[in-house]
Design a protein around this motif. Structure first.
Motif, PDB file in Angstrom:
ATOM      1  N   SER A   5       0.807  -1.216   0.000  1.00  0.00           N
ATOM      2  CA  SER A   5       0.000   0.000   0.000  1.00  0.00           C
ATOM      3  C   SER A   5       0.842   1.268   0.000  1.00  0.00           C
ATOM      4  CB  SER A   5      -0.939   0.019   1.211  1.00  0.00           C
ATOM      5  OG  SER A   5      -0.187   0.069   2.414  1.00  0.00           O
ATOM      6  N   SER A   8       1.257   3.091  -3.346  1.00  0.00           N
ATOM      7  CA  SER A   8      -0.018   3.684  -3.726  1.00  0.00           C
ATOM      8  C   SER A   8      -0.255   4.979  -2.963  1.00  0.00           C
ATOM      9  CB  SER A   8      -1.148   2.689  -3.450  1.00  0.00           C
ATOM     10  OG  SER A   8      -2.402   3.262  -3.763  1.00  0.00           O
ATOM     11  N   ASP A   9       0.071   4.979  -1.669  1.00  0.00           N
ATOM     12  CA  ASP A   9      -0.083   6.188  -0.863  1.00  0.00           C
ATOM     13  C   ASP A   9       0.842   7.288  -1.356  1.00  0.00           C
ATOM     14  OD1 ASP A   9      -1.957   4.921   0.668  1.00  0.00           O
ATOM     15  OD2 ASP A   9      -0.561   4.371   2.278  1.00  0.00           O
ATOM     16  N   GLU A  11       2.066   7.606  -4.377  1.00  0.00           N
ATOM     17  CA  GLU A  11       1.579   8.087  -5.673  1.00  0.00           C
ATOM     18  C   GLU A  11       0.398   9.032  -5.494  1.00  0.00           C
ATOM     19  OE1 GLU A  11       0.635   4.717  -8.027  1.00  0.00           O
ATOM     20  OE2 GLU A  11       2.721   4.071  -8.249  1.00  0.00           O
ATOM     21  N   THR A  12      -0.491   8.692  -4.557  1.00  0.00           N
ATOM     22  CA  THR A  12      -1.644   9.550  -4.297  1.00  0.00           C
ATOM     23  C   THR A  12      -1.204  10.913  -3.786  1.00  0.00           C
ATOM     24  OG1 THR A  12      -3.022   7.640  -3.773  1.00  0.00           O
ATOM     25  CG2 THR A  12      -3.781   9.786  -2.983  1.00  0.00           C
ATOM     26  N   LYS A  13      -0.247  10.916  -2.854  1.00  0.00           N
ATOM     27  CA  LYS A  13       0.258  12.173  -2.316  1.00  0.00           C
ATOM     28  C   LYS A  13       0.938  12.998  -3.401  1.00  0.00           C
ATOM     29  CE  LYS A  13       0.943  10.626   2.465  1.00  0.00           C
ATOM     30  NZ  LYS A  13       1.939  10.368   3.530  1.00  0.00           N
ATOM     31  N   LYS A  15       0.294  12.907  -6.646  1.00  0.00           N
ATOM     32  CA  LYS A  15      -0.729  13.448  -7.536  1.00  0.00           C
ATOM     33  C   LYS A  15      -1.444  14.635  -6.908  1.00  0.00           C
ATOM     34  CE  LYS A  15      -1.700   9.169 -10.097  1.00  0.00           C
ATOM     35  NZ  LYS A  15      -2.707   8.126 -10.383  1.00  0.00           N
ATOM     36  N   LEU A  16      -1.727  14.525  -5.616  1.00  0.00           N
ATOM     37  CA  LEU A  16      -2.377  15.635  -4.912  1.00  0.00           C
ATOM     38  C   LEU A  16      -1.475  16.868  -4.886  1.00  0.00           C
ATOM     39  CD1 LEU A  16      -4.059  13.805  -1.886  1.00  0.00           C
ATOM     40  CD2 LEU A  16      -5.202  14.868  -3.845  1.00  0.00           C
TER      41      LEU A  16
END
Length: 421
Positions: A5, A8-9, A11-13, A15-16
């Motif tokens: 995970s 994924s975290d 990558e999310t951060k 992108k944000l």
């Protein structure tokens, strides 16, 4: 599960962070399109000096050249924020202070009828906006180095800026058309103060930056990068290219006086023409982003020189509102393709820790060339050419064409013949 995970975290951060920075750039450059000296206040100020004070083109160009000197000092703003953190931040605090200064100066201008106070406040708005744009462009290079989106940031900033400039230009023309010169100036200043104040506040919440402190090692590292910049042959050639490109004495004050007094264009129409030029800039940004940025840098620069020379010579045919609209759109498109190509080239050779200084220096070269051409163009237009625009157009076309001679020397740059990303 936890190990899977984590990426994924992250990558999310990431992108944000990109989305937040993209949104911040959009807001900041919409503000710049309205609040810079080239935005809403530009035509009302020239209209005020021409109609209320009865100044000639030579006099107006002299005043504007002096008042725009803060834009030439952009390298100083860049060095300051690259070297010296303000309240723990190298970018954030400077953006807050610069936009607050701009808003305050516009507010003073909106409440004054003294020419000395109006011109003094105008200089302060130039200081604030010049510093703000210098830091914002540096942020684009800095952020782009981390996520590989520098060219996207430049294109997005440009689209936002010139979309806002379309509205500001048309609005400035309408103010001059319907109001007395002093009233038009006061209302333009009042409106321009609002977006600058908004960016000052939003920077506090939207721009994320780690705190830092002034330390000797950091200063030494930055100074090493600055020395590397000064020895960079590529950057000096880029600066010379920019100077030749932006030295266009036929535009600015001479074109404004020619359209107002010789062609008899209304103030509303002149404002709309500035809007059409900004629309051309947006078209140029979209074309660059979708079609041109993937071509080699040699191709991009050759294309810009050709388009710039042809668009400048086209003003020899200026005679009606219809021809003016076509010429402004064409010139705006050519200018934007050139600007984005040059910025992309500069970003490639920009050393770390000097992003703001390098980009601010190159923009300062643009501003210095523009101010020199404004002053020289106004003097030649009034004194030497007796309010005739054609000789100035030929001079502007010649300096643009001379840029072609510099392209072979830029081939030594590592990315000149590689495709853009």
């Amino acid at each position: 599960m936890n190990k899977d995970s984590r990426p994924s975290d992250q990558e999310t951060k990431a992108k944000l962070a990109v989305r937040r920075l993209t949104l911040f750039f959009a807001i900041a450059y919409v503000s710049h399109g309205i609040a810079t000296q080239f935005g809403l206040i530009s035509q009302p100020l020239q209209y005020y000096m021409m109609k209320e004070l009865h100044l000639t083109a030579a006099q107006v160009s002299s005043y504007l050249a002096i008042m725009m000197l803060p834009w030439v000092l952009k390298p100083f703003y860049g060095l300051l924020c690259d070297f010296v953190p303000l309240f723990g931040y190298r970018r954030k605090s400077y953006l807050i202070a610069a936009n607050a200064l701009t808003a305050a100066a516009f507010a003073v201008m909106a409440c004054s009828s003294s020419l000395a106070i109006i011109l003094g406040a105008f200089v302060l708005t130039a200081v604030g906006m010049a510093a703000s744009t210098a830091v914002t462009v540096g942020l684009a290079v800095e952020g782009g180095r981390n996520d590989g989106k520098a060219r996207d940031y430049f294109a997005q900033q440009t689209i936002c800026y010139y979309c806002a400039l379309i509205v500001a230009s048309v609005g400035g023309g309408l103010l001059c058309h319907y109001l007395a010169p002093e009233s038009a100036l006061h209302i333009a200043a009042m409106v321009a103060a609002a977006p600058a104040f908004a960016v000052s506040i939003l920077t506090i919440f939207m721009l994320q930056e780690e705190k830092t402190t002034l330390n000797i090692q950091g200063v030494q590292d930055t100074w090493v990068s600055v020395r590397q910049v000064l020895r960079s042959r590529s950057l000096w050639l880029v600066a010379l290219f920019i100077w030749c490109w932006d030295f266009s004495p036929s535009f600015g004050v001479p074109l404004y006086f020619f359209e107002s007094n010789t062609l008899g264009f209304s103030q509303s129409l002149i404002g709309q023409l500035a809007g059409w030029n900004a629309a051309g800039m947006v078209i140029g940004a979209l074309l660059y982003r979708s079609l041109i940025r993937t071509r080699t840098m040699s191709f991009q620069l050759c294309l810009t020189v050709m388009l710039g020379t042809v668009s400048t010579l086209g003003y020899l045919l200026l005679s009606s509102a219809e021809s003016a609209i076509v010429l402004e759109v064409f010139r705006g498109t050519a200018n934007m393709i050139a600007i984005l190509a040059i910025y992309a080239l500069a970003a490639d050779v920009c050393p770390q820790r000097t992003e703001v200084t390098v980009m601010a220096s190159l923009i300062a070269v643009r501003n210095l060339a523009t101010e020199a051409s404004t002053f020289i163009g106004g003097q030649l237009f009034t004194v030497a050419f007796h309010n005739k625009l054609a000789p100035l157009i030929l001079i502007a076309a010649l300096t643009t064409a001379l840029c072609a001679l510099l392209i072979p020397f830029l081939r030594g740059h590592s990315s000149m013949d590689s495709k853009g990303k």
